[in-house]
Write a protein that holds these residues in place. Structure first.
Motif, PDB file in Angstrom:
ATOM      1  N   VAL A  82       5.270  15.663   8.959  1.00 31.97           N
ATOM      2  CA  VAL A  82       4.085  16.240   9.602  1.00 31.97           C
ATOM      3  C   VAL A  82       2.902  15.282   9.429  1.00 31.97           C
ATOM      4  CG1 VAL A  82       4.890  18.598   9.238  1.00 31.97           C
ATOM      5  CG2 VAL A  82       3.445  17.522   7.503  1.00 31.97           C
ATOM      6  N   PRO A  83       1.899  15.382  10.299  1.00 26.15           N
ATOM      7  CA  PRO A  83       0.745  14.498  10.157  1.00 26.15           C
ATOM      8  C   PRO A  83      -0.118  14.882   8.960  1.00 26.15           C
ATOM      9  CG  PRO A  83       0.472  15.931  12.073  1.00 26.15           C
ATOM     10  CD  PRO A  83       1.820  16.228  11.499  1.00 26.15           C
ATOM     11  N   GLY A  84      -0.905  13.937   8.485  1.00 26.40           N
ATOM     12  CA  GLY A  84      -1.856  14.240   7.420  1.00 26.40           C
ATOM     13  C   GLY A  84      -1.856  13.245   6.278  1.00 26.40           C
ATOM     14  N   ILE A  85      -0.926  12.266   6.332  1.00 30.16           N
ATOM     15  CA  ILE A  85      -0.893  11.287   5.259  1.00 30.16           C
ATOM     16  C   ILE A  85      -0.442   9.919   5.785  1.00 30.16           C
ATOM     17  CG2 ILE A  85       1.455  11.871   4.516  1.00 30.16           C
ATOM     18  CD1 ILE A  85       0.645  11.327   1.700  1.00 30.16           C
ATOM     19  N   ALA A  86      -1.115   8.893   5.289  1.00 31.69           N
ATOM     20  CA  ALA A  86      -0.748   7.505   5.616  1.00 31.69           C
ATOM     21  C   ALA A  86      -0.546   6.753   4.303  1.00 31.69           C
ATOM     22  CB  ALA A  86      -1.855   6.852   6.439  1.00 31.69           C
ATOM     23  N   PHE A  87       0.088   5.601   4.393  1.00 32.14           N
ATOM     24  CA  PHE A  87       0.314   4.776   3.203  1.00 32.14           C
ATOM     25  C   PHE A  87       0.020   3.329   3.529  1.00 32.14           C
ATOM     26  CE2 PHE A  87       2.748   8.475   2.325  1.00 32.14           C
ATOM     27  CZ  PHE A  87       2.793   8.595   0.949  1.00 32.14           C
ATOM     28  N   VAL A  88      -0.385   2.589   2.502  1.00 31.44           N
ATOM     29  CA  VAL A  88      -0.432   1.146   2.617  1.00 31.44           C
ATOM     30  C   VAL A  88       0.447   0.600   1.505  1.00 31.44           C
ATOM     31  CG1 VAL A  88      -1.863  -0.929   2.597  1.00 31.44           C
ATOM     32  CG2 VAL A  88      -2.755   1.198   3.595  1.00 31.44           C
ATOM     33  N   SER A  95     -13.998   6.734   0.438  1.00 32.28           N
ATOM     34  CA  SER A  95     -12.778   7.546   0.509  1.00 32.28           C
ATOM     35  C   SER A  95     -11.534   6.742   0.866  1.00 32.28           C
ATOM     36  CB  SER A  95     -12.967   8.693   1.513  1.00 32.28           C
ATOM     37  OG  SER A  95     -13.318   8.187   2.773  1.00 32.28           O
ATOM     38  N   LEU A  96     -11.713   5.563   1.471  1.00 30.61           N
ATOM     39  CA  LEU A  96     -10.537   4.782   1.883  1.00 30.61           C
ATOM     40  C   LEU A  96     -10.259   3.615   0.931  1.00 30.61           C
ATOM     41  CD1 LEU A  96     -11.219   4.663   5.741  1.00 30.61           C
ATOM     42  CD2 LEU A  96      -9.725   6.222   4.496  1.00 30.61           C
ATOM     43  N   ASP A  97     -10.861   3.637  -0.235  1.00 26.07           N
ATOM     44  CA  ASP A  97     -10.742   2.543  -1.193  1.00 26.07           C
ATOM     45  C   ASP A  97      -9.366   2.586  -1.890  1.00 26.07           C
ATOM     46  OD1 ASP A  97     -10.908   0.830  -3.349  1.00 26.07           O
ATOM     47  OD2 ASP A  97     -12.947   1.425  -3.904  1.00 26.07           O
ATOM     48  N   LEU A  98      -8.469   1.733  -1.449  1.00 22.85           N
ATOM     49  CA  LEU A  98      -7.095   1.742  -1.978  1.00 22.85           C
ATOM     50  C   LEU A  98      -7.032   1.303  -3.433  1.00 22.85           C
ATOM     51  CD1 LEU A  98      -5.106   0.198   1.009  1.00 22.85           C
ATOM     52  CD2 LEU A  98      -5.175   2.595   0.292  1.00 22.85           C
ATOM     53  N   SER A  99      -7.904   0.391  -3.789  1.00 20.40           N
ATOM     54  CA  SER A  99      -7.905  -0.112  -5.152  1.00 20.40           C
ATOM     55  C   SER A  99      -8.234   1.023  -6.129  1.00 20.40           C
ATOM     56  CB  SER A  99      -8.916  -1.256  -5.244  1.00 20.40           C
ATOM     57  OG  SER A  99      -8.975  -1.745  -6.537  1.00 20.40           O
ATOM     58  N   ALA A 100      -9.279   1.793  -5.813  1.00 21.31           N
ATOM     59  CA  ALA A 100      -9.661   2.926  -6.666  1.00 21.31           C
ATOM     60  C   ALA A 100      -8.574   3.999  -6.662  1.00 21.31           C
ATOM     61  CB  ALA A 100     -10.993   3.498  -6.184  1.00 21.31           C
ATOM     62  N   GLN A 101      -7.995   4.236  -5.498  1.00 17.19           N
ATOM     63  CA  GLN A 101      -6.925   5.234  -5.395  1.00 17.19           C
ATOM     64  C   GLN A 101      -5.733   4.829  -6.260  1.00 17.19           C
ATOM     65  OE1 GLN A 101      -6.733   8.240  -4.237  1.00 17.19           O
ATOM     66  NE2 GLN A 101      -5.324   8.484  -2.534  1.00 17.19           N
ATOM     67  N   TRP A 102      -5.398   3.567  -6.213  1.00 15.99           N
ATOM     68  CA  TRP A 102      -4.240   3.076  -6.962  1.00 15.99           C
ATOM     69  C   TRP A 102      -4.480   3.181  -8.469  1.00 15.99           C
ATOM     70  CZ3 TRP A 102      -3.185  -2.136  -9.218  1.00 15.99           C
ATOM     71  CH2 TRP A 102      -1.847  -2.253  -9.636  1.00 15.99           C
ATOM     72  N   ARG A 103      -5.688   2.792  -8.902  1.00 18.87           N
ATOM     73  CA  ARG A 103      -5.990   2.848 -10.343  1.00 18.87           C
ATOM     74  C   ARG A 103      -5.896   4.289 -10.853  1.00 18.87           C
ATOM     75  NH1 ARG A 103     -11.249   1.050 -10.523  1.00 18.87           N
ATOM     76  NH2 ARG A 103     -11.172   0.155  -8.437  1.00 18.87           N
ATOM     77  N   LEU A 121       5.597  14.589  -7.674  1.00  9.76           N
ATOM     78  CA  LEU A 121       5.847  14.534  -6.229  1.00  9.76           C
ATOM     79  C   LEU A 121       5.272  13.236  -5.647  1.00  9.76           C
ATOM     80  CD1 LEU A 121       6.704  16.022  -3.595  1.00  9.76           C
ATOM     81  CD2 LEU A 121       4.436  17.091  -3.593  1.00  9.76           C
ATOM     82  N   THR A 122       4.046  12.924  -5.970  1.00 11.65           N
ATOM     83  CA  THR A 122       3.415  11.710  -5.440  1.00 11.65           C
ATOM     84  C   THR A 122       4.162  10.464  -5.906  1.00 11.65           C
ATOM     85  OG1 THR A 122       1.247  12.749  -5.381  1.00 11.65           O
ATOM     86  CG2 THR A 122       1.282  10.353  -5.370  1.00 11.65           C
ATOM     87  N   SER A 123       4.475  10.397  -7.180  1.00 19.45           N
ATOM     88  CA  SER A 123       5.117   9.173  -7.667  1.00 19.45           C
ATOM     89  C   SER A 123       6.536   9.040  -7.108  1.00 19.45           C
ATOM     90  CB  SER A 123       5.050   9.086  -9.188  1.00 19.45           C
ATOM     91  OG  SER A 123       6.145   9.696  -9.769  1.00 19.45           O
ATOM     92  N   ALA A 177       2.737  -2.250  -4.330  1.00 20.35           N
ATOM     93  CA  ALA A 177       2.529  -0.834  -4.641  1.00 20.35           C
ATOM     94  C   ALA A 177       2.428  -0.073  -3.326  1.00 20.35           C
ATOM     95  CB  ALA A 177       1.236  -0.662  -5.436  1.00 20.35           C
ATOM     96  N   ALA A 178       2.940   1.157  -3.317  1.00 21.39           N
ATOM     97  CA  ALA A 178       2.764   2.043  -2.158  1.00 21.39           C
ATOM     98  C   ALA A 178       1.639   3.007  -2.499  1.00 21.39           C
ATOM     99  CB  ALA A 178       4.050   2.802  -1.866  1.00 21.39           C
ATOM    100  N   ILE A 179       0.573   2.974  -1.703  1.00 22.13           N
ATOM    101  CA  ILE A 179      -0.617   3.768  -2.019  1.00 22.13           C
ATOM    102  C   ILE A 179      -0.895   4.750  -0.886  1.00 22.13           C
ATOM    103  CG2 ILE A 179      -3.067   3.663  -2.670  1.00 22.13           C
ATOM    104  CD1 ILE A 179      -2.541   0.664  -3.342  1.00 22.13           C
ATOM    105  N   PRO A 180      -0.932   6.050  -1.212  1.00 28.53           N
ATOM    106  CA  PRO A 180      -1.174   7.057  -0.166  1.00 28.53           C
ATOM    107  C   PRO A 180      -2.659   7.232   0.118  1.00 28.53           C
ATOM    108  CG  PRO A 180      -0.816   8.147  -2.277  1.00 28.53           C
ATOM    109  CD  PRO A 180      -0.716   6.658  -2.542  1.00 28.53           C
ATOM    110  N   ILE A 181      -2.942   7.642   1.339  1.00 29.55           N
ATOM    111  CA  ILE A 181      -4.325   7.960   1.701  1.00 29.55           C
ATOM    112  C   ILE A 181      -4.280   9.177   2.640  1.00 29.55           C
ATOM    113  CG2 ILE A 181      -4.671   6.496   3.785  1.00 29.55           C
ATOM    114  CD1 ILE A 181      -7.055   6.263   0.882  1.00 29.55           C
ATOM    115  N   GLN A 182      -5.185  10.126   2.436  1.00 27.56           N
ATOM    116  CA  GLN A 182      -5.229  11.317   3.295  1.00 27.56           C
ATOM    117  C   GLN A 182      -5.613  10.898   4.715  1.00 27.56           C
ATOM    118  OE1 GLN A 182      -6.915  10.904   0.410  1.00 27.56           O
ATOM    119  NE2 GLN A 182      -7.065  12.784  -0.778  1.00 27.56           N
ATOM    120  N   GLY A 183      -4.978  11.519   5.698  1.00 24.84           N
ATOM    121  CA  GLY A 183      -5.387  11.267   7.085  1.00 24.84           C
ATOM    122  C   GLY A 183      -4.266  10.762   7.971  1.00 24.84           C
TER     123      GLY A 183
END
Ligand code: PLP
Length: 374
Positions: free
Chosen positions: A201-207, A223-231, A40-42, A59-65
């Motif tokens: 619906v609200p609850g997710i953002a992307f960079v 928690s907002l570290d995109l680099s770690a999230q992406w890896r 689903l995420t990919s 890359a499209a990287i999701p973040i909660q919020g």
């Protein structure tokens, strides 16, 4: 689609009205570490890149919020550790918020204060960059939702290209409705949200960021570290912390509907149609937009209350709320004004209802309530 009159109509970009299928998609509990969840995420990340034909360098990287989490993640994750300077173009509430983020994280930044009621002047930005050659990156907001000011992205991107500056863009209120030139070498990172023009619906953002802009050595937040999230996502499509699974299911459906309905071009046309109707019907009651048409975009409009209008903003808000019509509860103008959004699953009939309710508010209250201006 017909609307139940006992449900709220949201003229507020985020949260906004979502389709029945988007709401239904959430009626499903899926485990966060399952194959279904990983796929689903990919799938969603691929759909976002496909939406604007974005190439492999990104890359499209999701973040909660909410959207702000995406902006904060972008500003803290997409700048090098040292030897950078971020110019921030400020022409409204959301770019002011960027300054606040820069201050909290002690980023190296320089603000360029511009007029809040007009689009950013590209020549002013060009002069600013010339005057401060140490600026390596520039942050700005595509559509300033505070008053509803649309900045000329194509021209601003051209300035960044000319001055070899990398752009970090808040496209939260435009992604899905307006063009964004991802093919420009200046475009480095773009923050977006699921619950504005993409109607989820609200609850997710992307960079959506250039992979080259992610430096694993830079850690300004946990928690907002995109680099770690992406890896972590690259390594088996797992999120670092609990993913908002229901929100992802809804967004997957919303992205399909967006593509099926004709993508950004059609969505913008729909907003324009609704917004033209809104401006016309409110104009008939002497309620006119605060800003000149050339600085506006249909996603949201700030309207001025005429002096003769008997209600304060708070009284008006309450009157509309009792009719299940929800406008923006805050106003960023010193003038007597209110904001109306035209995004989400809105119908022409909803605009009719709002115009009628405004008319009723003005006429009935003039007889019963004393005017409390201000
Ligand atoms: C909505 C919006 C945001 C994010 O606001 P949240 O309240 O965090 O959702 C950021 N920038 C712009 C331009 C927006 O319209």
């Amino acid at each position: 689609m017909r609307r139940n009159t006992d449900t709220q109509v949201l003229f507020t970009p985020g949260p906004l009205n979502t389709s029945a299928a988007v709401k239904r998609a959430m009626m499903n509990d899926i485990g966060s570490r399952t194959k279904a969840s990983a796929e689903l995420t990919s799938r969603i990340c691929s759909k976002l890149l496909d939406a604007y034909d974005i190439d492999q360098a990104f890359a499209a990287i999701p973040i909660q919020g909410s959207g702000t989490f995406g902006v904060e993640a972008m500003l803290t994750s997409c700048l090098p550790a040292t030897d950078y300077c971020l110019g921030v173009v400020v022409n409204g509430e959301y770019s002011k918020r960027m300054l606040e983020i820069c201050g909290i994280h002690s980023l190296h930044f320089l603000p360029l204060e511009c007029d809040n009621g007009t689009a950013i002047d590209p020549a002013q930005v060009d002069a600013f960059l010339l005057q401060h050659p140490q600026i390596s990156h520039l942050a700005l907001v595509h559509f300033e939702t505070g008053l509803g000011v649309l900045n000329d992205l194509a021209q601003l991107v051209a300035v960044c290209e000319r001055r070899s500056v990398q752009l970090l863009l808040d496209a939260i209120s435009t992604f899905g409705a307006l063009p964004i030139p991802f093919d420009s070498p200046a475009v480095t990172a773009v923050a977006l949200s699921a619950n504005k023009c993409l109607h989820s619906v609200p609850g997710i953002a992307f960079v959506i960021t250039r992979k080259a802009a992610l430096h694993s050595s830079v850690r300004r937040t946990l928690s907002l570290d995109l680099s770690a999230q992406w890896r972590k996502l690259e390594n088996g499509h797992q999120w670092r912390f609990t993913p908002p699974t229901h929100v992802l299911l809804a967004f997957d459906q919303a992205l399909d509907e967006w593509a099926h309905q004709g993508k950004a071009e059609r969505r913008l046309e729909q907003y324009q149609r609704l917004n033209q109707q809104l401006v016309r019907q409110l104009g008939e009651q002497g309620i006119v937009p605060l800003l000149d048409a050339r600085h506006r975009a249909p996603m949201i409009t700030t309207f001025l209350l005429p002096d003769a209008f008997a209600l304060s903003f708070e009284q008006l808000y309450k009157h509309l709320e009792s009719a299940q019509l929800i406008i923006y509860p805050s106003t960023y103008s010193t003038a007597r004004s209110f904001r109306v959004g035209c995004i989400g699953e809105l119908l022409s009939a909803d605009i009719d209802r709002l115009a009628t309710a405004l008319f009723d508010a003005a006429t009935s209250s003039a007889l019963t309530e004393p005017a409390t201006h201000g």
